[in-house]
Design an enzyme around this catalytic site. Structure first.
Site, PDB file in Angstrom:
ATOM      1  N   GLU A   1     -38.338 -35.347  83.512  1.00 44.00           N
ATOM      2  CA  GLU A   1     -38.724 -34.590  82.325  1.00 44.00           C
ATOM      3  C   GLU A   1     -39.357 -33.291  82.827  1.00 44.00           C
ATOM      4  O   GLU A   1     -40.401 -33.317  83.482  1.00 44.00           O
ATOM      5  CB  GLU A   1     -39.720 -35.384  81.488  1.00 44.00           C
TER       6      GLU A   1
ATOM      7  N   HIS B   1     -29.294 -35.099  76.544  1.00 44.82           N
ATOM      8  CA  HIS B   1     -29.686 -34.839  75.167  1.00 44.82           C
ATOM      9  C   HIS B   1     -29.450 -33.346  74.927  1.00 44.82           C
ATOM     10  O   HIS B   1     -30.051 -32.501  75.593  1.00 44.82           O
ATOM     11  CB  HIS B   1     -31.154 -35.201  74.942  1.00 44.82           C
TER      12      HIS B   1
ATOM     13  N   HIS C   1     -34.276 -34.030  81.734  1.00 46.95           N
ATOM     14  CA  HIS C   1     -34.594 -34.075  80.303  1.00 46.95           C
ATOM     15  C   HIS C   1     -35.729 -33.111  79.989  1.00 46.95           C
ATOM     16  O   HIS C   1     -36.232 -32.405  80.870  1.00 46.95           O
ATOM     17  CB  HIS C   1     -34.990 -35.495  79.904  1.00 46.95           C
TER      18      HIS C   1
ATOM     19  N   GLU D   1     -32.200 -30.744  74.786  1.00 44.32           N
ATOM     20  CA  GLU D   1     -33.114 -30.613  75.931  1.00 44.32           C
ATOM     21  C   GLU D   1     -32.410 -29.740  76.955  1.00 44.32           C
ATOM     22  O   GLU D   1     -31.629 -30.220  77.780  1.00 44.32           O
ATOM     23  CB  GLU D   1     -33.484 -32.002  76.454  1.00 44.32           C
TER      24      GLU D   1
END
Length: 379
Positions: free
Chosen positions: A294, A96, A204, A99
């Site tokens: 993440e 993404h 991410h 990110e």
């Protein structure tokens, strides 16, 4: 069907692979003090390959919609040779485009590994024993329009065609639309690598958790709260914990607004459903075990926070790389000593097959325990 190399019951008692670590860390890294544009990223990686020609090479797996290269830096002690029996490991950042922390972590990780090779025994051991591939940005087009300081927005998340690349891979349950250039390039990279990658993670932002397969399930109208276990659920949980507990705060599970993750890990579909995710594709279509990391509550934090993100994630990244060596590995051969390609490696009680490489190599990630393993191939 014939069973090669081993006949009948194979029982393995596994123990975790551990690295040799130096008593004193030698650290030659420069500050992680800014974000690199696409042009700067390419120059940065190119300079590393130039400075360390025996340890690093740069290649690309394809291009983005706007023609930017999906660039990878490979790091290994014999980077221009294929070392039989050496496992392949990869990390993918910036899937993404907004990110951005993972992108900078991977650029810095490459520099750190190369600068400390031959000076720090842990780094040297990793590079000597592992074929490492780092893709800092899978979505360079998205990154170019994303905005530093945007913690929750969507600008730059998708590719140029406004497609979310982490909803674009072939899915085991649901259709996911036209495959994008970036997705297809990475799919080919995953499935055509010889040997296949053994372990992987994609980085991410927007939370602080280690997410493991499956990301999707068969219930179309349920968007969250369904635990969708893969056959290797126990190993995936162990891999996720290896990262969360090596991170100073991820394992607490409540560092970002809305987070509530026991041990700082989660089954993907139990958190929320993702159809067309990359981690499930890795597991279902190749030998690769992948989790999603993440690594920042804010998707695109200000650059002055980058040094702290490196400090928090360095140990976790190194420890996760070392997990490439857990489980069992070997080479399947015929009675005459010829390697057996595409043989099935089956663990009793786990409905997931790993296949041997063109040279008969296999790597089967498993947690410590007793296992019955059989090897079969046509012939």
């Amino acid at each position: 069907m014939s069973t090669y190399a081993m006949i009948g019951t194979l029982v393995f008692l596994l123990s975790m692979w551990s690295s040799v670590r130096s008593a004193t860390l030698v650290n030659f890294e420069s500050p992680m003090d800014r974000y690199h544009s696409y042009t700067e990223q390419q120059a940065f990686l190119g300079q590393l390959a130039k400075d360390y020609p025996n340890l690093a090479r740069v290649y690309d797996v394809g291009t983005s919609v706007e023609g930017r290269k999906l660039t990878v830096i490979q790091i290994s002690d014999r980077v221009r040779e294929r070392e039989i029996g050496e496992p392949k490991f990869k990390l993918v950042g910036n899937m993404h485009g907004n990110e951005a922390v993972g992108r900078e972590l991977l650029l810095h990780l490459a520099k750190y590994l190369l600068e400390n090779y031959g000076r720090d025994s842990r780094v040297t051991n990793l590079v000597d024993s592992t074929d490492i591939h780092l893709m800092p940005s899978m979505n360079p087009d998205g990154f170019e329009i994303a905005q530093e300081g945007d913690c929750t927005g969507l600008t730059g998340r998708a590719n140029k065609n406004n497609v979310d690349l982490n909803r674009n891979f072939p899915d085991q349950f649901w259709p996911t639309g036209n495959v994008q250039k970036e997705t297809l390039a990475v799919m080919n990279w995953i499935t055509n690598a010889m040997p296949n990658f053994v372990l992987s993670a994609n980085l991410h932002g927007g939370s602080l958790v280690a997410n493991y397969p499956y990301d999707d399930h068969q219930y179309k109208d349920i968007s969250a709260g369904v635990y969708s276990a893969s056959p290797d659920d126990a190993t995936f949980k162990a891999l996720a914990k290896s990262y969360s507990y090596s991170h100073p705060t991820m394992h607490y599970g409540r560092q970002c607004n809305g987070d509530n993750f026991l041990d700082g890990i989660t089954n993907g579909a139990n958190w929320y459903t993702v159809a067309g995710g990359m981690q499930d594709f890795n597991y279902l279509k190749s030998n690769t075990f992948e989790i999603t990391l993440e690594v920042s509550c804010c998707k695109y934090p200000n650059k002055n926070q980058l040094p702290n993100f490196w400090k928090e994630n360095k140990e976790a990244l190194l420890n996760y790389m070392e997990q490439t060596h857990i489980g069992v590995k070997g080479i399947v051969k015929t009675a005459s000593g010829s390697p057996v390609a595409n043989a099935s490696v089956k663990v009793s009680g786990i409905n997931h097959v790993v296949r041997t490489s063109d040279q008969g190599e296999y790597w089967r990630l498993l947690t410590p325990g007793n296992y019955q393993i059989t090897f079969t191939a046509p012939g």
